[in-house]
Structure formats: structure tokens, C-alpha cells
Design an enzyme around this catalytic site. Structure first.
Site, PDB file in Angstrom:
ATOM      1  N   SER A 127       0.828  -1.205   0.000  1.00 17.42           N
ATOM      2  CA  SER A 127       0.000   0.000   0.000  1.00 17.42           C
ATOM      3  C   SER A 127       0.856   1.246   0.000  1.00 17.42           C
ATOM      4  CB  SER A 127      -0.848  -0.038   1.271  1.00 17.42           C
ATOM      5  OG  SER A 127      -1.417   1.219   1.512  1.00 17.42           O
ATOM      6  N   TYR A 152      -2.262  -1.314  11.001  1.00 12.75           N
ATOM      7  CA  TYR A 152      -2.487  -1.849   9.649  1.00 12.75           C
ATOM      8  C   TYR A 152      -1.323  -1.459   8.729  1.00 12.75           C
ATOM      9  CZ  TYR A 152      -3.835  -1.577   4.794  1.00 12.75           C
ATOM     10  OH  TYR A 152      -3.799  -1.665   3.435  1.00 12.75           O
ATOM     11  N   LYS A 156       1.924  -3.666   6.688  1.00 13.61           N
ATOM     12  CA  LYS A 156       2.367  -3.628   5.281  1.00 13.61           C
ATOM     13  C   LYS A 156       3.878  -3.383   5.216  1.00 13.61           C
ATOM     14  CE  LYS A 156      -1.512  -4.602   3.423  1.00 13.61           C
ATOM     15  NZ  LYS A 156      -1.706  -5.979   2.932  1.00 13.61           N
ATOM     16  N   ASN A 202     -14.060   3.884   3.842  1.00 11.17           N
ATOM     17  CA  ASN A 202     -13.455   4.489   2.659  1.00 11.17           C
ATOM     18  C   ASN A 202     -14.436   5.418   1.940  1.00 11.17           C
ATOM     19  OD1 ASN A 202     -11.956   1.407   2.499  1.00 11.17           O
ATOM     20  ND2 ASN A 202     -10.754   3.277   2.686  1.00 11.17           N
ATOM     21  N   ARG A 234      -6.000  12.274  -3.204  1.00 14.32           N
ATOM     22  CA  ARG A 234      -5.580  10.880  -3.354  1.00 14.32           C
ATOM     23  C   ARG A 234      -5.493  10.541  -4.839  1.00 14.32           C
ATOM     24  NH1 ARG A 234      -5.148  11.803   1.154  1.00 14.32           N
ATOM     25  NH2 ARG A 234      -5.739  10.644   3.016  1.00 14.32           N
ATOM     26  N   ARG A 298      -9.959  14.111   9.831  1.00 15.91           N
ATOM     27  CA  ARG A 298      -9.915  12.761  10.401  1.00 15.91           C
ATOM     28  C   ARG A 298      -8.493  12.505  10.898  1.00 15.91           C
ATOM     29  NH1 ARG A 298     -11.440   7.651   6.562  1.00 15.91           N
ATOM     30  NH2 ARG A 298      -9.468   8.227   5.556  1.00 15.91           N
TER      31      ARG A 298
HETATM   32  N1  UFG Z   1     -12.958  10.719   3.356  1.00 14.69           N
HETATM   33  C1  UFG Z   1     -13.988  11.609   3.672  1.00 14.69           C
HETATM   34  N2  UFG Z   1     -15.142  11.091   4.178  1.00 14.69           N
HETATM   35  C2  UFG Z   1     -15.332   9.745   4.367  1.00 14.69           C
HETATM   36  C3  UFG Z   1     -14.270   8.859   4.024  1.00 14.69           C
HETATM   37  C4  UFG Z   1     -13.107   9.396   3.529  1.00 14.69           C
HETATM   38  O1  UFG Z   1     -13.850  12.816   3.526  1.00 14.69           O
HETATM   39  O2  UFG Z   1     -16.394   9.357   4.843  1.00 14.69           O
HETATM   40  C5  UFG Z   1     -11.710  11.272   2.800  1.00 14.69           C
HETATM   41  C6  UFG Z   1     -10.501  10.978   3.673  1.00 14.69           C
HETATM   42  O3  UFG Z   1     -10.350  11.984   4.653  1.00 14.69           O
HETATM   43  C7  UFG Z   1      -9.389  10.964   2.627  1.00 14.69           C
HETATM   44  C8  UFG Z   1     -10.072  10.451   1.357  1.00 14.69           C
HETATM   45  O4  UFG Z   1     -11.454  10.616   1.575  1.00 14.69           O
HETATM   46  O5  UFG Z   1      -8.983  12.274   2.399  1.00 14.69           O
HETATM   47  C9  UFG Z   1      -9.790   8.984   1.104  1.00 14.69           C
HETATM   48  O6  UFG Z   1     -10.075   8.246   2.282  1.00 14.69           O
HETATM   49  P1  UFG Z   1     -10.139   6.645   2.276  1.00 14.69           P
HETATM   50  O7  UFG Z   1     -10.472   6.221   3.665  1.00 14.69           O
HETATM   51  O8  UFG Z   1     -11.029   6.164   1.181  1.00 14.69           O
HETATM   52  O9  UFG Z   1      -8.670   6.229   1.852  1.00 14.69           O
HETATM   53  P2  UFG Z   1      -7.281   6.489   2.576  1.00 14.69           P
HETATM   54  O10 UFG Z   1      -6.418   7.147   1.547  1.00 14.69           O
HETATM   55  O11 UFG Z   1      -7.402   7.170   3.844  1.00 14.69           O
HETATM   56  O12 UFG Z   1      -6.814   5.018   2.908  1.00 14.69           O
HETATM   57  C10 UFG Z   1      -6.895   4.025   1.904  1.00 14.69           C
HETATM   58  C11 UFG Z   1      -7.150   2.672   2.547  1.00 14.69           C
HETATM   59  C12 UFG Z   1      -5.976   2.215   3.322  1.00 14.69           C
HETATM   60  C13 UFG Z   1      -4.734   2.311   2.517  1.00 14.69           C
HETATM   61  C14 UFG Z   1      -4.587   3.683   1.935  1.00 14.69           C
HETATM   62  C15 UFG Z   1      -3.423   3.762   1.010  1.00 14.69           C
HETATM   63  O13 UFG Z   1      -8.258   2.725   3.411  1.00 14.69           O
HETATM   64  O14 UFG Z   1      -6.182   0.870   3.631  1.00 14.69           O
HETATM   65  O15 UFG Z   1      -5.748   4.004   1.175  1.00 14.69           O
HETATM   66  O16 UFG Z   1      -3.436   2.692   0.151  1.00 14.69           O
HETATM   67  F1  UFG Z   1      -3.665   2.082   3.298  1.00 14.69           F
END
Ligand code: UFG
Length: 343
Positions: A127, A152, A156, A202, A234, A298
Site C-alpha cells: 500500500s 495496519y 504492510k 473508505n 488521493r 480525520r
Molecule cells: N474521506 C472523507 N469522508 C469519508 C471517508 C473518507 O472525507 O467518509 C476522505 C478521507 O479523509 C481521505 C479520502 O477521503 O482524504 C480517502 O479516504 P479513504 O479512507 O477512502 O482512503 P485512505 O487514503 O485514507 O486510505 C486508503 C485505505 C488504506 C490504505 C490507503 C493507502 O483505506 O487501507 O488508502 O493505500 F492504506
């Protein structure tokens, strides 16, 4: 003779899409999965898409005795793609031992049988979380790794280290770690996709569930980041593009085209997309005005990260083909299928 690939976690989100692509490329696929986060009917759905039902062994990789017996029966396995792992970032903070035990014991057991039964090739689900907040963007594979911000993420990093050390000590083992950015979407058939347990963590599953009316509103975690619109950035890639990279990686190992015994690749589009842009994409493809509100940041979120995928583009001959809107459309189609069929 078809090469037989063992896919651990093959009924899960990325695993199931990879099984479809492997079968499409003429591989024989067998799956080990403990069904912790998936269901056995996924193999029927893989069959509906690909025409072939992969063999499923319901087995926990932490059970080394049963794993041993299973591998003894399937000595013709050529290579392994290892997806099986727990993956919820916040859950890992409250249950670190479960995460370390599950994600690391399983990997050690797997490498152990690979060594003893002469299975030389491994592709590992890693990841981009291993980079933390990179200093330079887009992030390349040689960027320094940052201390993990969750158990988590730590599994990795440690997982990659365990694999690298194993390839150093045993020249018969070759491995590729694939560092995924943010996989989204589902198979265009809408027969397989992501089925999050409970409230999704997510962004995209939360977004599509809100669009469908399962959730009241999406909470956007922060609009005061140092990004053009203030929300986090992202690199979202279509899960089918990601699945195809696994087939290329496993072929590279089987055909001996790897340059070193342990290789690492970033898998992303190379484009940074903000949370607010992702919402706009959803609104475009669904025709729905999404209910959302801006809330506080968050804990543990990275401000911005996107991949430099040029090493994967050049070495693997792989690049993402789907746009954000195309990927989002498949996520929305899948959400509707899940709800209409009460999956
Ligand atoms: N987000 C929101 N509201 C939500 C959920 C997410 O605003 O309800 C935002 C988060 O703050 C972040 C973006 O959307 O800015 C993406 O969040 P995700 O939770 O979808 O993804 P992350 O990048 O935080 O994490 C994901 C996976 C992890 C992994 C990481 C990198 O959840 O397992 O990508 O691969 F490690």
C-alpha cells in the site's frame, strides 16, 4: 499445461477482480480464503464473468498445519498472489494484536510453505500508506518510508521487510510488492465489487451508499488542507486496472523477467483528485446531487498523495486505462446491484 496460481484472499475485493483477469489470461486459479470479509458465492460470480469457477479452499492461513496439508495436495502451484489480510485502518488501532497476528503470521506461514514446497514466486498486496506524507510529489518507489501511522500500515511495512529478507536469504524465492494507491469501482458486469462490513471507512463506498440513501450524508473530513480546494488529495484507480497489474507481475516472475529478486512498484494513475472533486465525479455519473457536509479533519489522514507510476509504466508495460468517472460509474452500478439484490 495451464500454470496454477494460488490466490489468497481471492474472494475479497481486489482478489476477486484479479481471479477474473487471471482466468481470462489462461491461468488455473485456486483460492484460499477464510471468508472473514467475503462470501463463498463470489466464486460463482467469478464463474459468471469468466466461465470458469475457481476452486475455493476455506482455510485460515494462520493455521499452518492445515495450510501445509493443503499445499501437499496441490504441489503443482506455480506462484502465489497474496491478498488475504485485515485492512481497516481504524479497527487496527483498537485491535493491534489481531492485525499483527493475522497479517503477519499468515505471511510467515505462506513464505514457509513456499520455501518448503518449492513455490518460487510471490506477488504481495502492499500500500502507498508505507510512504506516509511524502516530501516530494508525485511519489516514486525510492521515496523514504515513514513510520506507519496505524498498526495496519505497519503490517504492510513489516510484511514488505519480511518478504525482502526472505528473498535475500533464499535465492529461489522471487517477489514483487505492489504498492496500491486508492482502488475504487467494480467489475463492469456489476457481478463483483467491494462489500464493506457495516459503515464504510473508505470514501467511495460511503459516497455511493449516501447516493443510494443508506447514509444520511457524507462527511468531508476537512477543507482546510494545503490543497487547491482545501480537501485531501488521493490517487484513485479502477480496481480492474489494478487487477490487470497483478497478472503482469505474476507473469514477469514466472517468465523470469524480473530484474532483481525483490521488486516494488507503485500502482496508481499519477493524478491527484480531491475529495470534493470525487464528489463531483459521482454527481456527474449518477445524476444525483449528493448530500454532504464539511466536518473536522480525520485523525491520521495524509494531506495529499499521488503516484509517480512511470516505473510500473516502463517496467511492467502497465498503465491505468479507466478515467475517474468511468471507475466511479462502476462503483455506482455495483452499489445499485448490491441494494437491488440484497447482497
Ligand atoms: N474521506 C472523507 N469522508 C469519508 C471517508 C473518507 O472525507 O467518509 C476522505 C478521507 O479523509 C481521505 C479520502 O477521503 O482524504 C480517502 O479516504 P479513504 O479512507 O477512502 O482512503 P485512505 O487514503 O485514507 O486510505 C486508503 C485505505 C488504506 C490504505 C490507503 C493507502 O483505506 O487501507 O488508502 O493505500 F492504506
Amino acid at each position: 499445461m495451464k500454470k496454477k496460481i494460488l490466490v489468497t484472499g481471492g474472494t475479497g475485493y481486489i482478489g476477486s477482480h484479479t481471479c477474473v483477469e487471471l482466468i481470462g489470461e489462461g491461468f488455473d486459479v485456486i483460492i484460499i480464503d477464510n471468508l472473514y470479509n467475503s462470501t463463498a458465492d463470489v466464486v460463482d460470480r467469478i464463474q459468471m464473468i469468466s466461465g470458469i469457477k475457481p476452486f475455493l479452499e476455506v482455510l485460515d492461513l494462520c493455521d499452518n498445519k492445515r495450510l501445509d496439508k493443503f499445499i501437499q495436495k496441490h504441489k503443482d502451484i506455480s506462484a502465489v498472489i497474496h491478498f488475504a489480510a485485515y485492512k481497516a485502518v481504524s479497527e487496527s488501532v483498537s485491535k493491534p494484536l489481531e492485525y499483527y497476528r493475522n497479517n503477519l503470521f499468515s505471511l510467515v506461514n505462506l513464505l514457509d510453505v513456499m520455501k518448503r514446497f518449492d513455490i518460487p514466486d510471490l506477488v504481495f498486496s502492499s500500500s502507498c500508506t508505507v510512504y506516509g506524507q511524502p516530501e516530494k510529489l508525485p511519489v516514486t518507489e525510492d521515496a523514504p518510508l515513514q513510520p506507519a501511522t496505524s498498526p495496519y500500515g505497519n503490517t504492510k511495512q513489516i510484511g514488505e521487510t519480511i518478504i525482502r529478507d526472505t528473498t535475500v536469504s533464499d535465492k529461489n524465492i522471487k517477489a514483487i510488492s505492489l504498492r496500491y494507491f486508492n482502488p475504487i469501482g467494480a467489475h463492469p458486469s456489476a457481478l463483483i465489487g467491494e462489500l464493506p462490513r457495516g459503515v464504510p471507512e473508505n470514501l467511495v463506498p460511503y459516497l455511493t451508499q449516501t447516493g443510494y440513501g443508506i447514509r444520511e450524508e457524507l462527511k468531508v473530513f476537512g477543507d482546510d488542507y494545503n490543497t487547491p480546494d482545501g480537501s485531501c488529495i488521493r490517487d484513485y484507480l479502477h480496481v480492474v486496472d489494478l487487477a490487470k497489474a497483478h497478472v503482469i507481475a505474476i507473469k514477469r516472475l514466472i517468465e523470469g523477467k524480473n530484474k532483481t529478486n525483490y521488486e516494488v512498484f507503485n500502482l496508481g494513475t499519477g493524478n491527484g483528485v480531491s475529495v470534493l472533486e470525487a464528489i463531483k465525479s459521482f454527481e456527474r455519473v449518477s445524476g444525483i446531487k449528493l448530500k454532504y457536509k464539511i466536518v473536522g479533519r480525520r485523525a491520521g489522514d495524509i494531506e495529499k498523495i499521488w503516484a509517480d507510476p512511470s516505473f510500473a509504466n516502463k517496467e511492467l508495460g502497465w498503465k491505468t486505462l479507466s478515467s475517474l468517472d468511468e471507475a466511479m460509474k462502476t462503483a455506482w452500478d455495483w452499489e445499485k446491484t448490491v441494494r437491488n439484490n440484497k447482497l
